[in-house]
Write a protein that holds these residues in place. Sequence first.
Motif, PDB file in Angstrom:
ATOM      1  N   UNK A  73       0.841  -1.201   0.000  1.00 37.85           N
ATOM      2  CA  UNK A  73       0.000   0.000   0.000  1.00 37.85           C
ATOM      3  C   UNK A  73       0.878   1.254   0.000  1.00 37.85           C
ATOM      4  N   UNK A  74       1.994   1.174   0.719  1.00 40.65           N
ATOM      5  CA  UNK A  74       2.889   2.326   0.793  1.00 40.65           C
ATOM      6  C   UNK A  74       3.437   2.711  -0.566  1.00 40.65           C
ATOM      7  N   UNK A  75       3.860   1.707  -1.326  1.00 39.88           N
ATOM      8  CA  UNK A  75       4.412   1.989  -2.661  1.00 39.88           C
ATOM      9  C   UNK A  75       3.349   2.611  -3.550  1.00 39.88           C
ATOM     10  N   UNK A  76       2.146   2.082  -3.448  1.00 39.37           N
ATOM     11  CA  UNK A  76       1.074   2.609  -4.298  1.00 39.37           C
ATOM     12  C   UNK A  76       0.697   4.022  -3.885  1.00 39.37           C
ATOM     13  N   UNK A  77       0.628   4.252  -2.580  1.00 38.91           N
ATOM     14  CA  UNK A  77       0.288   5.598  -2.106  1.00 38.91           C
ATOM     15  C   UNK A  77       1.359   6.589  -2.525  1.00 38.91           C
ATOM     16  N   UNK A  78       2.617   6.161  -2.441  1.00 36.13           N
ATOM     17  CA  UNK A  78       3.724   7.033  -2.844  1.00 36.13           C
ATOM     18  C   UNK A  78       3.642   7.350  -4.337  1.00 36.13           C
ATOM     19  N   UNK A  79       3.380   6.326  -5.115  1.00 32.83           N
ATOM     20  CA  UNK A  79       3.302   6.522  -6.567  1.00 32.83           C
ATOM     21  C   UNK A  79       2.102   7.411  -6.914  1.00 32.83           C
ATOM     22  N   UNK A  80       1.011   7.239  -6.187  1.00 29.51           N
ATOM     23  CA  UNK A  80      -0.164   8.074  -6.422  1.00 29.51           C
ATOM     24  C   UNK A  80       0.172   9.543  -6.133  1.00 29.51           C
ATOM     25  N   UNK A  81       0.894   9.772  -5.029  1.00 30.38           N
ATOM     26  CA  UNK A  81       1.321  11.142  -4.719  1.00 30.38           C
ATOM     27  C   UNK A  81       2.133  11.713  -5.880  1.00 30.38           C
ATOM     28  N   UNK A  82       3.098  10.922  -6.364  1.00 31.27           N
ATOM     29  CA  UNK A  82       3.961  11.394  -7.456  1.00 31.27           C
ATOM     30  C   UNK A  82       3.119  11.799  -8.670  1.00 31.27           C
ATOM     31  N   UNK A  83       2.205  10.916  -9.057  1.00 35.59           N
ATOM     32  CA  UNK A  83       1.388  11.177 -10.253  1.00 35.59           C
ATOM     33  C   UNK A  83       0.505  12.405 -10.052  1.00 35.59           C
ATOM     34  N   UNK A  84      -0.186  12.447  -8.897  1.00 36.13           N
ATOM     35  CA  UNK A  84      -1.080  13.584  -8.637  1.00 36.13           C
ATOM     36  C   UNK A  84      -0.297  14.891  -8.538  1.00 36.13           C
ATOM     37  N   UNK A  85       0.885  14.816  -7.913  1.00 35.53           N
ATOM     38  CA  UNK A  85       1.684  16.028  -7.726  1.00 35.53           C
ATOM     39  C   UNK A  85       2.155  16.579  -9.072  1.00 35.53           C
ATOM     40  N   UNK A  86       2.683  15.705  -9.940  1.00 34.59           N
ATOM     41  CA  UNK A  86       3.194  16.233 -11.214  1.00 34.59           C
ATOM     42  C   UNK A  86       2.046  16.717 -12.095  1.00 34.59           C
TER      43      UNK A  86
END
Length: 305
Positions: A73-86
């Motif tokens: 879940x952590x990896x997915x949440x981190x990746x989601x942050x990256x995508x949403x942020x950019x």
Amino acid sequence: MSQSQADSLGAAPRERSEFPADDAAELPPAPEIDTTKPHIARMYDYILGGKNNYAVDREAAEKVLAASPHVRVGARANRRFLIDAVRWLAQEAGVRQFLDIGSGLPTQQNVHEVVQAIDPDARVVYVDNDPLVRVHAEALLATDPNTIVLEGDLRDPQALLNRPELRDHLDFSQPIALLLVAVLHFIQDTQQAYRIVKTLCDALPPGSYLAISHVLKDEKQEGPAAQARAMYSRPGFGAVPRTKDEILGFFTGLTPVGDGLVHLADWTVPGKSIDHAGDRKVVAVDDPAALRRLSGMCGIARIDR
Ligand SMILES: C[S@@+](CC[C@H](N)C(=O)[O-])C[C@H]1O[C@@H](n2cnc3c(N)ncnc32)[C@H](O)[C@@H]1O
């Protein structure tokens, strides 16, 4: 590292049956690729469900997952942050240049894909110190003139800034978004990490942005995931969880955007004006209880000086 401290390195392991029948047949794409030692980028790729990894990486990642099941879940949440942020940086903040250091292996929804869907002329530089990242990214980017990949080390930011390829590709008189997502915790010394971030931010013009995510130190949960701590603390991996105040130190002198630096579970896109429904399929964080238990922080800040 406690169970939740490993979470920002994340996990979405494939079923065992998906492993290649004969790992010996997995040949590296280039001679400089070492498949005898686990690599962070490849472990993270495996954890996210990618295919750019080898038996040694899967074995190491499985040990982390066994000790810390919430890593997925952590990896997915981190990746989601990256995508949403950019996407926010490109769509709402109008940034057209991205410097992504510690970019990891190409996977679904890469930074250049997200921002070039908004503006095909947006420019991206990926930097990672794992040669495999360069090899894979060069293949992926062969037909994309607006995206380049450099093999380089965050620990020597001035050398990176001096790279002619970087200077040719990005215009340092125009805003640049610096992405240091799930990478600063690999810098062992906190003061060195601060100096690195300051060197990079000082080189960027006003109106630029810094986006970070970082493993949060959670002393209450020491113990149960000692294996995960041991794995990530090995020389060559060395992820260092930091306290909230230590992580906040990376935003010193910058202007936080939206809610600033927050727990990974609490991050929302500034203004919340973007519909993310499609992306949630790619990086679905479908376990709200697990998301709550994560120990990671993330956020965006603007360089205003
Ligand atoms: C956990 S992955 C994060 C990937 C991507 N930023 C994301 O959040 O989805 C960390 C990446 O940082 C890279 N890395 C670690 N230390 C680094 C360093 N000193 N310089 C450049 N890259 C580094 C690793 O090779 C790996 O690809």
